[in-house]
Every structure is written in structure tokens, then in C-alpha cells.
Motif scaffolding. Structure first.
Motif, PDB file in Angstrom:
ATOM      1  N   VAL A 177      20.442  23.602  10.340  1.00  0.00           N
ATOM      2  CA  VAL A 177      21.275  22.962   9.317  1.00  0.00           C
ATOM      3  C   VAL A 177      20.409  22.285   8.269  1.00  0.00           C
ATOM      4  O   VAL A 177      20.683  22.361   7.058  1.00  0.00           O
ATOM      5  N   LEU A 178      19.339  21.629   8.704  1.00  0.00           N
ATOM      6  CA  LEU A 178      18.432  20.967   7.772  1.00  0.00           C
ATOM      7  C   LEU A 178      17.784  21.982   6.839  1.00  0.00           C
ATOM      8  O   LEU A 178      17.705  21.769   5.618  1.00  0.00           O
ATOM      9  N   GLY A 179      17.331  23.094   7.401  1.00  0.00           N
ATOM     10  CA  GLY A 179      16.702  24.129   6.576  1.00  0.00           C
ATOM     11  C   GLY A 179      17.656  24.679   5.528  1.00  0.00           C
ATOM     12  O   GLY A 179      17.295  24.841   4.363  1.00  0.00           O
ATOM     13  N   LEU A 180      18.891  24.948   5.924  1.00  0.00           N
ATOM     14  CA  LEU A 180      19.885  25.443   4.980  1.00  0.00           C
ATOM     15  C   LEU A 180      20.242  24.389   3.943  1.00  0.00           C
ATOM     16  O   LEU A 180      20.474  24.694   2.777  1.00  0.00           O
ATOM     17  N   SER A 181      20.260  23.126   4.376  1.00  0.00           N
ATOM     18  CA  SER A 181      20.563  22.033   3.447  1.00  0.00           C
ATOM     19  C   SER A 181      19.488  21.895   2.376  1.00  0.00           C
ATOM     20  O   SER A 181      19.785  21.498   1.241  1.00  0.00           O
ATOM     21  N   MET A 182      18.259  22.204   2.721  1.00  0.00           N
ATOM     22  CA  MET A 182      17.165  22.100   1.769  1.00  0.00           C
ATOM     23  C   MET A 182      17.170  23.232   0.743  1.00  0.00           C
ATOM     24  O   MET A 182      16.443  23.187  -0.240  1.00  0.00           O
ATOM     25  N   GLY A 183      17.992  24.275   0.994  1.00  0.00           N
ATOM     26  CA  GLY A 183      18.097  25.353   0.014  1.00  0.00           C
ATOM     27  C   GLY A 183      17.809  26.741   0.539  1.00  0.00           C
ATOM     28  O   GLY A 183      17.843  27.709  -0.220  1.00  0.00           O
ATOM     29  N   ALA A 184      17.511  26.862   1.846  1.00  0.00           N
ATOM     30  CA  ALA A 184      17.267  28.195   2.403  1.00  0.00           C
ATOM     31  C   ALA A 184      18.570  28.983   2.473  1.00  0.00           C
ATOM     32  O   ALA A 184      19.651  28.413   2.574  1.00  0.00           O
ATOM     33  N   ASP A 185      18.461  30.307   2.421  1.00  0.00           N
ATOM     34  CA  ASP A 185      19.633  31.175   2.500  1.00  0.00           C
ATOM     35  C   ASP A 185      19.898  31.661   3.916  1.00  0.00           C
ATOM     36  O   ASP A 185      21.024  32.018   4.246  1.00  0.00           O
ATOM     37  N   ASP A 186      18.867  31.673   4.760  1.00  0.00           N
ATOM     38  CA  ASP A 186      19.048  32.156   6.125  1.00  0.00           C
ATOM     39  C   ASP A 186      17.955  31.544   6.999  1.00  0.00           C
ATOM     40  O   ASP A 186      16.958  30.995   6.499  1.00  0.00           O
ATOM     41  N   TYR A 187      18.140  31.642   8.329  1.00  0.00           N
ATOM     42  CA  TYR A 187      17.215  31.018   9.279  1.00  0.00           C
ATOM     43  C   TYR A 187      17.065  31.948  10.472  1.00  0.00           C
ATOM     44  O   TYR A 187      18.052  32.309  11.110  1.00  0.00           O
ATOM     45  N   VAL A 188      15.833  32.355  10.757  1.00  0.00           N
ATOM     46  CA  VAL A 188      15.536  33.224  11.893  1.00  0.00           C
ATOM     47  C   VAL A 188      14.564  32.495  12.809  1.00  0.00           C
ATOM     48  O   VAL A 188      13.565  31.934  12.350  1.00  0.00           O
TER      49      VAL A 188
END
Length: 247
Positions: free
Chosen positions: A97-108
């Protein structure tokens, strides 16, 4: 800084990881798929490459020296809408959630499945390149310039931007797809699962947090007061909608 190339005209992907073996491994996987790959080993080096090279997608580790992945993501998002996929050993939902909140589009998560990673890369590139979010593609593609209007919101299908009360805001490829879907269907409530399947073109499974983060980022761009949104509403327990009382 290492630069390897496949064939001309293919998408260019920047792999950023301080683990040399992982960076090289990911680059080789991408090259087998026909992409050009660039490699950086920290956030500072990644920013330098982006400033000098045409990059269509970034695969980014979080824990790196000099400038970590989350800080690099924030700096990239200040000026660019390049798709960013975080590839990290941090697997907690809060980290995602933090990674997406910072502006990432996806997380693997690491260890990664190469087939899954390639599928996510292709999905992001389809939206960024072939749906017109890339300026390079826009310049050589005829566009209709069509607008979708809801109250003070104007979604420009040509530039893939949102105009809010006369002020232009840039959207990432994912944000654009979500907002376009909602604005084309004002008043209709979309569950998180349906939004995910229609935007990501993948089967939805435990996607509430992912969709919620992107909705939050869209609100930050279109709402004066995110705590009392005027346009993008939550229908608790069901999903999200664009208010239709302006139509």
C-alpha cells in the motif's frame, strides 16, 4: 551504469536494483521478450538515466543505497508518468500500500515468478504505450481530441489529462484508465473487483487495497477537499462512482 539493447523500436525498460545478480537476471528475462533494458543500482543513478534516455517502464527495488526506491518513485512522479513496478522482498500488505501510495503502478514480491513479472510488464506497457499515455506515441498517432465532462471535470482523451476547474492535472496510465471508466459511466457504482479486471485486464483477487490506493491518488488530483469529495464517491461496502448530479 549498464546498457543492453535488443532490437530497435522496442519499449525500453529500466531495471533498478542494488543486487547485481537480480538486476542482470531481470534484464535478461526482458531481453528474451524483445525489450531493450537499462540497468541502474540505486535511485540516483536511475534518475540520471531517466533524464538522459527514453524510458517506457521502470522496475524498481525499494531497499537501495544513496536513494531508496520509494524516494526515487516520488521524485519521478514529480515530472513523469512512466509506469513503475516495484520489485521488493518486502511483502507485507502495508509495504504494498505504501509503495502504491508513493506513485507506483504495481507491486511484485521477491522471489518473483518470471512469467508473472513479464505479464505485469506487458500489462503496464499496453496501457502506457498503446493507449496513448506515451507522448512519443501521441506524436505519431491521430487523436480525436474527445472530452468527457462531468461538472468542473474535463477528461481529455487526447492528452490523457484531467482538467479540474480549468487547472490541468497529469494522470498516470492507471489513474487515467480508472477515471475514464468512472466518468464514462457517471452514477454507476463499480466494485473494486470490476475496476481491477477492466483496468488491469487480470482476474481480481484481494485487490481492494490496490484499487483503493489509486482512487486516493485520483482524489488528490481532482478534489478540493479529499475528506469531503465532490466527484469521486465511495458507496460503502459496494464500490466507487463518479457523482452524476452534474450531468
Amino acid at each position: 551504469m549498464k546498457i543492453t539493447a535488443s532490437s530497435e523500436g522496442e519499449a525500453t525498460i529500466l531495471v533498478v536494483d542494488d543486487d547485481i545478480e537480480i538486476a542482470n537476471s531481470v534484464a535478461k528475462i526482458l531481453e528474451k521478450e524483445g525489450y531493450m533494458s537499462l540497468i541502474a543500482h540505486d535511485g540516483i543513478e536511475a534518475l540520471e538515466i531517466i533524464a538522459q534516455k527514453q524510458v517506457d517502464l521502470i522496475i524498481l527495488d525499494i531497499m537501495m543505497p544513496r536513494l531508496d526506491g520509494l524516494s526515487a518513485t516520488m521524485k519521478i512522479r514529480e515530472k513523469r508518468n512512466i509506469p513503475i513496478i516495484i520489485l521488493s522482498a518486502k511483502t507485507e500488505d502495508s509495504d504494498k500500500v505504501l509503495g502504491l501510495s508513493m506513485g507506483a503502478d504495481d507491486y511484485v514480491s521477491k522471489p518473483y515468478n518470471s512469467m508473472e513479472l513479464v505479464a505485469r510488464v506487458k500489462s503496464q506497457l499496453r496501457r502506457y504505450l498503446y493507449l496513448g499515455s506515451s507522448k512519443r506515441l501521441q506524436e505519431r498517432t491521430s487523436q480525436s481530441g474527445e472530452m468527457i465532462r462531468v461538472g468542473g471535470l474535463e477528461l481529455d482523451k487526447n492528452s490523457k489529462t484531467i482538467i479540474v476547474d480549468g487547472r490541468e492535472e497529469n494522470l498516470t496510465a492507471t489513474e487515467y484508465k480508472i477515471l475514464k471508466l468512472l466518468m464514462e459511466n457517471p452514477g454507476r457504482v463499480f466494485p473494486s473487483e470490476e475496476i481491477y479486471e477492466r483496468v488491469w485486464n487480470e482476474e481480481a483477487y484481494s485487490v481492494e487495497n490496490t484499487v483503493m490506493v489509486h482512487i486516493r491518488r485520483i482524489r488528490e488530483k481532482i478534489e478540493i477537499n479529499t475528506k469531503e469529495p465532490k466527484y469521486l464517491k465511495v458507496v460503502w461496502g459496494i464500490g466507487y462512482k463518479i457523482e452524476n448530479k452534474f450531468i
